[in-house]
Each structure stands twice: as C-alpha cells, then as structure tokens.
Design a protein around this motif. Structure first.
Motif, PDB file in Angstrom:
ATOM      1  N   ILE A   1       0.840  -1.204   0.000  1.00 39.90           N
ATOM      2  CA  ILE A   1       0.000   0.000   0.000  1.00 39.90           C
ATOM      3  C   ILE A   1       0.874   1.253   0.000  1.00 39.90           C
ATOM      4  O   ILE A   1       0.606   2.211  -0.740  1.00 39.90           O
ATOM      5  CB  ILE A   1      -0.972  -0.010   1.205  1.00 39.90           C
ATOM      6  CG1 ILE A   1      -2.005  -1.131   1.022  1.00 39.90           C
ATOM      7  CG2 ILE A   1      -1.648   1.348   1.381  1.00 39.90           C
ATOM      8  CD1 ILE A   1      -2.840  -1.416   2.251  1.00 39.90           C
ATOM      9  N   THR A   2       1.935   1.250   0.793  1.00 39.37           N
ATOM     10  CA  THR A   2       2.853   2.388   0.859  1.00 39.37           C
ATOM     11  C   THR A   2       3.488   2.658  -0.503  1.00 39.37           C
ATOM     12  O   THR A   2       3.531   3.804  -0.961  1.00 39.37           O
ATOM     13  CB  THR A   2       3.957   2.134   1.903  1.00 39.37           C
ATOM     14  OG1 THR A   2       3.346   1.960   3.175  1.00 39.37           O
ATOM     15  CG2 THR A   2       4.957   3.268   1.954  1.00 39.37           C
ATOM     16  N   ILE A   3       3.960   1.620  -1.156  1.00 40.64           N
ATOM     17  CA  ILE A   3       4.612   1.782  -2.460  1.00 40.64           C
ATOM     18  C   ILE A   3       3.628   2.305  -3.496  1.00 40.64           C
ATOM     19  O   ILE A   3       3.956   3.206  -4.284  1.00 40.64           O
ATOM     20  CB  ILE A   3       5.266   0.457  -2.896  1.00 40.64           C
ATOM     21  CG1 ILE A   3       6.458   0.150  -1.971  1.00 40.64           C
ATOM     22  CG2 ILE A   3       5.702   0.507  -4.352  1.00 40.64           C
ATOM     23  CD1 ILE A   3       7.001  -1.256  -2.083  1.00 40.64           C
ATOM     24  N   VAL A   4       2.406   1.786  -3.494  1.00 40.41           N
ATOM     25  CA  VAL A   4       1.393   2.258  -4.442  1.00 40.41           C
ATOM     26  C   VAL A   4       1.070   3.731  -4.188  1.00 40.41           C
ATOM     27  O   VAL A   4       1.016   4.536  -5.127  1.00 40.41           O
ATOM     28  CB  VAL A   4       0.121   1.378  -4.373  1.00 40.41           C
ATOM     29  CG1 VAL A   4      -1.033   2.012  -5.130  1.00 40.41           C
ATOM     30  CG2 VAL A   4       0.410  -0.011  -4.914  1.00 40.41           C
ATOM     31  N   LEU A   5       0.855   4.104  -2.925  1.00 40.14           N
ATOM     32  CA  LEU A   5       0.571   5.509  -2.597  1.00 40.14           C
ATOM     33  C   LEU A   5       1.739   6.413  -2.973  1.00 40.14           C
ATOM     34  O   LEU A   5       1.542   7.521  -3.477  1.00 40.14           O
ATOM     35  CB  LEU A   5       0.245   5.657  -1.110  1.00 40.14           C
ATOM     36  CG  LEU A   5      -1.079   5.064  -0.641  1.00 40.14           C
ATOM     37  CD1 LEU A   5      -1.220   5.207   0.873  1.00 40.14           C
ATOM     38  CD2 LEU A   5      -2.250   5.699  -1.352  1.00 40.14           C
ATOM     39  N   LEU A   6       2.951   5.938  -2.746  1.00 41.14           N
ATOM     40  CA  LEU A   6       4.136   6.715  -3.067  1.00 41.14           C
ATOM     41  C   LEU A   6       4.230   6.960  -4.575  1.00 41.14           C
ATOM     42  O   LEU A   6       4.475   8.081  -5.016  1.00 41.14           O
ATOM     43  CB  LEU A   6       5.379   5.975  -2.570  1.00 41.14           C
ATOM     44  CG  LEU A   6       6.649   6.788  -2.614  1.00 41.14           C
ATOM     45  CD1 LEU A   6       7.232   6.874  -1.210  1.00 41.14           C
ATOM     46  CD2 LEU A   6       7.656   6.156  -3.532  1.00 41.14           C
ATOM     47  N   ILE A   7       4.002   5.929  -5.366  1.00 39.27           N
ATOM     48  CA  ILE A   7       4.070   6.069  -6.825  1.00 39.27           C
ATOM     49  C   ILE A   7       2.999   7.037  -7.325  1.00 39.27           C
ATOM     50  O   ILE A   7       3.293   7.942  -8.114  1.00 39.27           O
ATOM     51  CB  ILE A   7       3.937   4.687  -7.506  1.00 39.27           C
ATOM     52  CG1 ILE A   7       5.196   3.853  -7.243  1.00 39.27           C
ATOM     53  CG2 ILE A   7       3.682   4.838  -9.002  1.00 39.27           C
ATOM     54  CD1 ILE A   7       5.064   2.395  -7.638  1.00 39.27           C
ATOM     55  N   ILE A   8       1.773   6.867  -6.847  1.00 41.87           N
ATOM     56  CA  ILE A   8       0.684   7.762  -7.287  1.00 41.87           C
ATOM     57  C   ILE A   8       0.970   9.196  -6.846  1.00 41.87           C
ATOM     58  O   ILE A   8       0.777  10.143  -7.615  1.00 41.87           O
ATOM     59  CB  ILE A   8      -0.676   7.277  -6.762  1.00 41.87           C
ATOM     60  CG1 ILE A   8      -1.023   5.917  -7.371  1.00 41.87           C
ATOM     61  CG2 ILE A   8      -1.774   8.289  -7.070  1.00 41.87           C
ATOM     62  CD1 ILE A   8      -2.215   5.233  -6.725  1.00 41.87           C
ATOM     63  N   SER A   9       1.456   9.358  -5.618  1.00 46.09           N
ATOM     64  CA  SER A   9       1.766  10.685  -5.100  1.00 46.09           C
ATOM     65  C   SER A   9       2.797  11.384  -5.978  1.00 46.09           C
ATOM     66  O   SER A   9       2.626  12.543  -6.366  1.00 46.09           O
ATOM     67  CB  SER A   9       2.281  10.563  -3.661  1.00 46.09           C
ATOM     68  OG  SER A   9       2.682  11.803  -3.153  1.00 46.09           O
ATOM     69  N   PHE A  10       3.875  10.678  -6.332  1.00 43.26           N
ATOM     70  CA  PHE A  10       4.913  11.294  -7.136  1.00 43.26           C
ATOM     71  C   PHE A  10       4.475  11.514  -8.580  1.00 43.26           C
ATOM     72  O   PHE A  10       4.907  12.476  -9.227  1.00 43.26           O
ATOM     73  CB  PHE A  10       6.217  10.498  -7.055  1.00 43.26           C
ATOM     74  CG  PHE A  10       7.041  10.881  -5.864  1.00 43.26           C
ATOM     75  CD1 PHE A  10       7.916  11.949  -5.917  1.00 43.26           C
ATOM     76  CD2 PHE A  10       6.919  10.181  -4.677  1.00 43.26           C
ATOM     77  CE1 PHE A  10       8.660  12.323  -4.813  1.00 43.26           C
ATOM     78  CE2 PHE A  10       7.665  10.544  -3.569  1.00 43.26           C
ATOM     79  CZ  PHE A  10       8.537  11.617  -3.637  1.00 43.26           C
ATOM     80  N   MET A  11       3.608  10.665  -9.097  1.00 44.72           N
ATOM     81  CA  MET A  11       3.071  10.890 -10.442  1.00 44.72           C
ATOM     82  C   MET A  11       2.236  12.171 -10.471  1.00 44.72           C
ATOM     83  O   MET A  11       2.349  12.978 -11.405  1.00 44.72           O
ATOM     84  CB  MET A  11       2.238   9.688 -10.893  1.00 44.72           C
ATOM     85  CG  MET A  11       3.072   8.477 -11.257  1.00 44.72           C
ATOM     86  SD  MET A  11       2.098   7.002 -11.631  1.00 44.72           S
ATOM     87  CE  MET A  11       1.146   7.548 -13.018  1.00 44.72           C
ATOM     88  N   LEU A  12       1.385  12.358  -9.455  1.00 40.90           N
ATOM     89  CA  LEU A  12       0.575  13.575  -9.376  1.00 40.90           C
ATOM     90  C   LEU A  12       1.449  14.807  -9.177  1.00 40.90           C
ATOM     91  O   LEU A  12       1.214  15.869  -9.773  1.00 40.90           O
ATOM     92  CB  LEU A  12      -0.459  13.460  -8.253  1.00 40.90           C
ATOM     93  CG  LEU A  12      -1.572  12.449  -8.481  1.00 40.90           C
ATOM     94  CD1 LEU A  12      -2.366  12.230  -7.198  1.00 40.90           C
ATOM     95  CD2 LEU A  12      -2.487  12.896  -9.607  1.00 40.90           C
ATOM     96  N   PHE A  13       2.470  14.663  -8.356  1.00 34.30           N
ATOM     97  CA  PHE A  13       3.403  15.763  -8.115  1.00 34.30           C
ATOM     98  C   PHE A  13       4.116  16.156  -9.411  1.00 34.30           C
ATOM     99  O   PHE A  13       4.210  17.336  -9.757  1.00 34.30           O
ATOM    100  CB  PHE A  13       4.401  15.341  -7.032  1.00 34.30           C
ATOM    101  CG  PHE A  13       5.470  16.349  -6.739  1.00 34.30           C
ATOM    102  CD1 PHE A  13       5.166  17.663  -6.466  1.00 34.30           C
ATOM    103  CD2 PHE A  13       6.796  15.965  -6.701  1.00 34.30           C
ATOM    104  CE1 PHE A  13       6.160  18.592  -6.174  1.00 34.30           C
ATOM    105  CE2 PHE A  13       7.795  16.880  -6.413  1.00 34.30           C
ATOM    106  CZ  PHE A  13       7.474  18.187  -6.152  1.00 34.30           C
ATOM    107  N   ALA A  14       4.587  15.171 -10.159  1.00 35.81           N
ATOM    108  CA  ALA A  14       5.253  15.435 -11.439  1.00 35.81           C
ATOM    109  C   ALA A  14       4.295  16.100 -12.424  1.00 35.81           C
ATOM    110  O   ALA A  14       4.676  17.013 -13.168  1.00 35.81           O
ATOM    111  CB  ALA A  14       5.805  14.140 -12.019  1.00 35.81           C
TER     112      ALA A  14
END
Length: 123
Positions: free
Chosen positions: A34-47
């Motif tokens: 769950i942490t890895i998925v949230l991290l990836i989505i978070s950074f995609m939105l940030f980018a």
C-alpha cells in the motif's frame, strides 16, 4: 487542474508516511505494498503538477501539505499537541497559502508559451 494534482499528491504523502510506519521497515507485506502504491501515485501527481507550477513553489507546497497533514493525523491519533506545535502548524499553513496566492498572481502575468515563441519567418 495542476493545483488539484498537487493537493492530492500532498495528501497521499500523508498516507504513504503512515504506511511506512505501518510496514515496520517494509517487513509487513500488505502495508508495504500500500505504501509503495501511494508513493508512486503521489509522485506521479506531483510530477504532473510541476508541468504548470514552478518547481520551488510546487515542492514547498507538496512537502508542506505532507508535513502539516502528518502532524495533524498524529495529533488526532494521540500524539501530544502543545501550543508551540500548533503555532508552527499555523505558520506552515500560512506559508502554503501565501505561496499559492503569490503563484496565482505570477501565473496570470505570464504570457502563454505560444506568445513567447519567435514570430514566423524570423528564425
């Protein structure tokens, strides 16, 4: 739309920060996933947000939302909340709002990229 992406990215940062704690050093598989998925989505939105928002402003707001959100969730979950902690949270929120206000003013005064390009036939 970029500001919405940035807001969501910052909120997801709160989620993955607590997910890292719950993963117990990435030894628990479900919280780790769950942490890895949230991290990836978070950074995609940030980018995605950084396509339209200057990096300094975007990064400051992204980390500010994550910081404030993580502290607030911690307080709700029972961490101590003294007057100084609340004062500094208020200062962070003021900084985030201030950067957003200033950034909005700068965006309205910038010319679109098409207007900045050289006129046809001058290249």
């Amino acid at each position: 739309m970029a500001w919405l992406y940035l807001l969501l990215a910052g909120l997801l940062e709160v989620g993955w920060a607590y997910g890292m704690q719950a993963s117990d050093g990435f030894t628990e598989w479900l919280p780790s996933l769950i942490t890895i998925v949230l991290l990836i989505i978070s950074f995609m939105l940030f980018a995605r947000a950084m396509r339209s928002i200057e990096i300094g402003t975007a990064y400051a707001i992204f980390t500010g939302i994550g910081t404030v959100g993580t502290v607030i969730v911690g307080i709700v979950r029972g961490e101590p909340a003294d007057l100084l902690k609340l004062l500094f949270i208020a200062m962070l929120i003021g900084g985030i709002v201030g950067l957003k206000v200033i950034s909005s003013k700068e965006e309205t005064t910038k010319k679109p990229q098409a207007e900045l390009a050289a006129p046809e036939g001058t290249e």
